[in-house]
Scaffold this active site. Structure first.
Site, PDB file in Angstrom:
ATOM      1  N   ASP A  67       0.839  -1.215  -0.063  1.00  0.00           N
ATOM      2  CA  ASP A  67       0.127   0.129   0.112  1.00  0.00           C
ATOM      3  C   ASP A  67       0.707   1.285   0.182  1.00  0.00           C
ATOM      4  OD1 ASP A  67       0.794  -0.399   2.577  1.00  0.00           O
ATOM      5  OD2 ASP A  67      -0.910  -0.815   3.408  1.00  0.00           O
ATOM      6  N   ASN A 136      -6.802  -3.005  14.594  1.00  0.00           N
ATOM      7  CA  ASN A 136      -8.104  -3.317  14.300  1.00  0.00           C
ATOM      8  C   ASN A 136      -8.400  -4.468  13.329  1.00  0.00           C
ATOM      9  OD1 ASN A 136      -7.549  -2.127  11.870  1.00  0.00           O
ATOM     10  ND2 ASN A 136      -9.296  -0.476  11.973  1.00  0.00           N
ATOM     11  N   HIS A 138      -6.747  -4.632  10.505  1.00  0.00           N
ATOM     12  CA  HIS A 138      -6.669  -4.473   9.201  1.00  0.00           C
ATOM     13  C   HIS A 138      -5.508  -5.182   8.545  1.00  0.00           C
ATOM     14  CE1 HIS A 138      -4.420  -0.681  10.159  1.00  0.00           C
ATOM     15  NE2 HIS A 138      -3.649  -1.241   9.371  1.00  0.00           N
ATOM     16  N   GLU A 143      -9.492  -1.976   5.527  1.00  0.00           N
ATOM     17  CA  GLU A 143     -10.133  -1.634   7.016  1.00  0.00           C
ATOM     18  C   GLU A 143     -11.273  -2.602   7.159  1.00  0.00           C
ATOM     19  OE1 GLU A 143      -8.514   0.168   9.095  1.00  0.00           O
ATOM     20  OE2 GLU A 143      -7.922   2.305   8.601  1.00  0.00           O
TER      21      GLU A 143
END
Ligand code: GLP
Length: 248
Positions: A67, A136, A138, A143
């Site tokens: 990314d 979280n 990801h 996400e």
């Protein structure tokens, strides 16, 4: 999904660096997917040591980063392109034209995303994808809520991810709230996946990734559907798992 627990974060990073070294040793032309973040830093440090010691060459390898922030060019110090140069590429022999990172400055992000997907395919697909894990859960910048069939695309970052990554930005630098990331579908096509998670702050995400039912609110749980996955943990990251055992 298999996992291995090492006593310390250092031991876990060392183990992952060995796995990547073994992959490159077995097939020097491997196509390797690479993450950013704090967790992989000691892995890259060890890979640089291995290269310097004459062990692991990247000369024939092809790499694809997961990314990049939208709006940051490769010269921006907080870009993932700059991170990769700092931690790996400035110190090993991987030729620049064999290293791929999404272009966060592309005028048309959708076109850049399709180009990135096509480049992975023309390289023959990912032989080994090394992943970190967000607090979280990801993966890449996928996400919670990301479909398991998503491809490389533009995404908005959640408040918790922005907060977790804020320390990488200096005062005065604007932190982008969007990124371009490989999709979960893209990730699941990798022939082998190695996930590294260390520290207590990852324990809950690790538990939900490994022991929870696959759930799009837990992006890491998609990896239960991947072909071959090894999760490498330290004792703190593994502390939420039932029945774990520390490996030597
Ligand atoms: C970023 C990256 C992820 C990485 C995550 C965890 O959000 N896009 O690929 O896994 O950070 O980072 P850290 O290792 O710093 O906890």
């Amino acid at each position: 999904m298999q996992f291995i627990v090492k006593q310390t974060a250092d031991a876990a990073a060392d183990y992952v660096s060995r796995l990547i070294g073994e992959q490159l040793g077995a097939n020097p032309r491997s196509v390797i997917g690479l993450p950013t973040g704090g967790t992989p830093v000691p892995v890259y440090a060890r890979l640089v040591e291995r290269f310097r010691a004459g062990g692991t060459s990247w000369k024939s390898a092809t790499t694809f980063n997961l990314d990049e922030y939208i709006g940051l060019g490769p010269e921006h110090p907080a870009s993932y392109a700059a991170y990769m140069r700092q931690h790996l590429f400035d110190h090993v022999d991987c030729p620049p034209d064999q290293r791929h990172i999404p272009n966060g400055l592309a005028p048309d992000i959708e076109e850049e995303a399709s180009r990135y997907e096509a480049t992975i395919v023309s390289a023959g697909g990912l032989d080994l994808l090394f992943l970190g894990l967000g607090r979280n859960a990801h993966i890449g910048f996928n996400e919670p809520g990301s479909g398991f069939d998503t491809r490389t695309r533009r995404v908005s970052l959640t408040a918790s991810t922005l907060q977790a990554n804020a320390p990488y930005f200096q005062p005065g630098q604007t932190q982008p709230s969007e990124a371009i990331t490989m999709g979960i579908g893209t990730i699941l096509e990798a022939r082998k996946i190695v996930v590294l998670a260390t520290g207590q702050s990852k324990a809950e995400a690790v538990r939900r990734m490994i022991e929870g039912a696959p759930d799009i609110e837990v992006p890491g749980s998609a990896l239960q559907q991947a072909r071959e996955v090894l999760v490498v943990l330290d004792a703190d990251a593994a502390s939420g798992l039932s029945g774990q055992r520390i490996a030597s």
